[in-house]
Scaffold this motif. Structure first.
Motif, short mmCIF file in Angstrom:
data_model
loop_
_atom_site.label_atom_id
_atom_site.label_comp_id
_atom_site.label_asym_id
_atom_site.label_seq_id
_atom_site.Cartn_x
_atom_site.Cartn_y
_atom_site.Cartn_z
N PHE A 134 40.76 42.37 59.73
CA PHE A 134 40.62 43.02 58.60
C PHE A 134 38.89 43.35 57.99
O PHE A 134 38.12 42.52 58.26
N MET A 135 39.16 44.60 57.36
CA MET A 135 37.49 44.73 56.70
C MET A 135 37.71 45.16 55.02
O MET A 135 38.76 45.67 54.87
N ASP A 136 37.17 44.25 54.43
CA ASP A 136 37.29 44.38 52.92
C ASP A 136 36.09 44.97 52.19
O ASP A 136 35.03 45.06 53.02
N ILE A 137 36.16 45.70 51.06
CA ILE A 137 34.99 46.26 50.52
C ILE A 137 34.74 45.70 49.08
O ILE A 137 36.20 45.88 48.44
N HIS A 138 33.90 45.01 48.68
CA HIS A 138 33.72 44.81 47.32
C HIS A 138 32.51 45.76 46.56
O HIS A 138 31.47 45.78 47.38
N ARG A 139 32.94 46.07 45.49
CA ARG A 139 31.95 47.11 44.80
C ARG A 139 31.23 46.35 43.55
O ARG A 139 31.98 45.48 43.18
N ASP A 140 30.18 47.00 43.02
CA ASP A 140 29.50 46.37 42.00
C ASP A 140 29.29 45.06 41.92
O ASP A 140 29.42 44.50 40.91
N VAL A 141 28.97 44.54 43.04
CA VAL A 141 28.68 42.98 43.10
C VAL A 141 27.68 42.82 42.32
O VAL A 141 26.52 43.40 42.88
N ASP A 182 24.89 45.66 50.87
CA ASP A 182 24.04 46.86 50.53
C ASP A 182 23.66 46.38 48.97
O ASP A 182 24.58 46.31 47.92
N GLU A 183 22.34 45.69 49.09
CA GLU A 183 21.89 44.91 47.98
C GLU A 183 21.62 45.90 46.82
O GLU A 183 21.87 45.64 45.44
N GLU A 184 20.80 47.25 47.03
CA GLU A 184 20.86 48.02 46.06
C GLU A 184 21.97 48.49 45.26
O GLU A 184 22.05 48.45 43.92
N GLU A 185 23.02 48.75 45.84
CA GLU A 185 24.19 49.33 45.40
C GLU A 185 25.21 48.36 45.02
O GLU A 185 26.16 48.43 44.37
N LEU A 230 35.85 36.26 43.51
CA LEU A 230 35.27 37.36 43.62
C LEU A 230 36.32 38.03 44.68
O LEU A 230 35.86 38.22 45.85
N THR A 231 37.24 38.93 44.38
CA THR A 231 38.39 39.27 45.29
C THR A 231 37.62 40.72 45.52
O THR A 231 36.90 41.31 44.94
N ALA A 232 38.37 41.53 46.46
CA ALA A 232 37.78 42.63 47.17
C ALA A 232 38.60 43.75 46.48
O ALA A 232 39.55 43.76 45.78
N ASP A 233 37.76 45.00 46.51
CA ASP A 233 38.50 46.13 45.82
C ASP A 233 39.53 46.88 46.90
O ASP A 233 40.39 47.57 46.47
N GLU A 234 38.99 46.74 48.30
CA GLU A 234 39.79 47.45 49.23
C GLU A 234 40.02 46.35 50.35
O GLU A 234 39.06 45.83 50.71
N ILE A 235 40.94 46.34 51.13
CA ILE A 235 41.30 45.52 52.36
C ILE A 235 42.02 46.61 53.30
O ILE A 235 43.14 47.10 53.00
#
Lengths: 82, 82
Positions: free
Chosen positions: B4-11, B42-45, B70-75
């Motif tokens: 699986f690949m997950d994505i966390h946003r606005d960390v 992506d530390e900037e975003e 801190l759960t993911a926005d998408e998996i």
């Protein structure tokens, strides 16, 4: 060399189709100083993630553009953790 | 074992903060049969990608939940290409 993760959404085609497109990337990448390292595909949703090293986001994008025309929806410069 | 690949946003926080959160994941993962393999930030975003093996999306999510919340926005369930 900076590292990048891109995301392609709504990709039509199978995993094997993406393997084929990735091989076209590998043939083009040297011209732009890019190295595509891995990709991952969610075949059900048509989402593809590509990890590449290169001089810039644009260099990676140009490889996709010239190899098969399927450019990414997002490109992130990333740092890798283990 | 599925991948699986997950994505966390606005960390919020630095790469080092994410390294710390990832270490908490590694302490929790065995309980849920999960193996977090790599992450990229992506530390900037404030975007974080986590690659893990496990029995299900939910198992990976539970590790994040119990380790640091801190759960993911998408998996995405993914197949890896080279």
């Amino acid at each position: 060399m900076p590292l990048f993760m891109d995301i392609h959404r709504d990709v039509e085609g199978s995993f094997e189709d993406v393997v084929g497109a990735h091989e076209m990337d590998l043939e083009k990448q040297e011209e732009h100083g890019v190295e595509y390292k891995h990709f991952w595909m969610d075949e059900e949703e048509g989402t593809v993630f590509c990890l590449f090293e290169g001089p810039s986001k644009e260099a990676g994008e140009r490889v996709h553009e010239e190899a098969h025309g399927l450019t990414a929806d997002e490109i992130h410069e990333v740092t890798e953790g283990h």
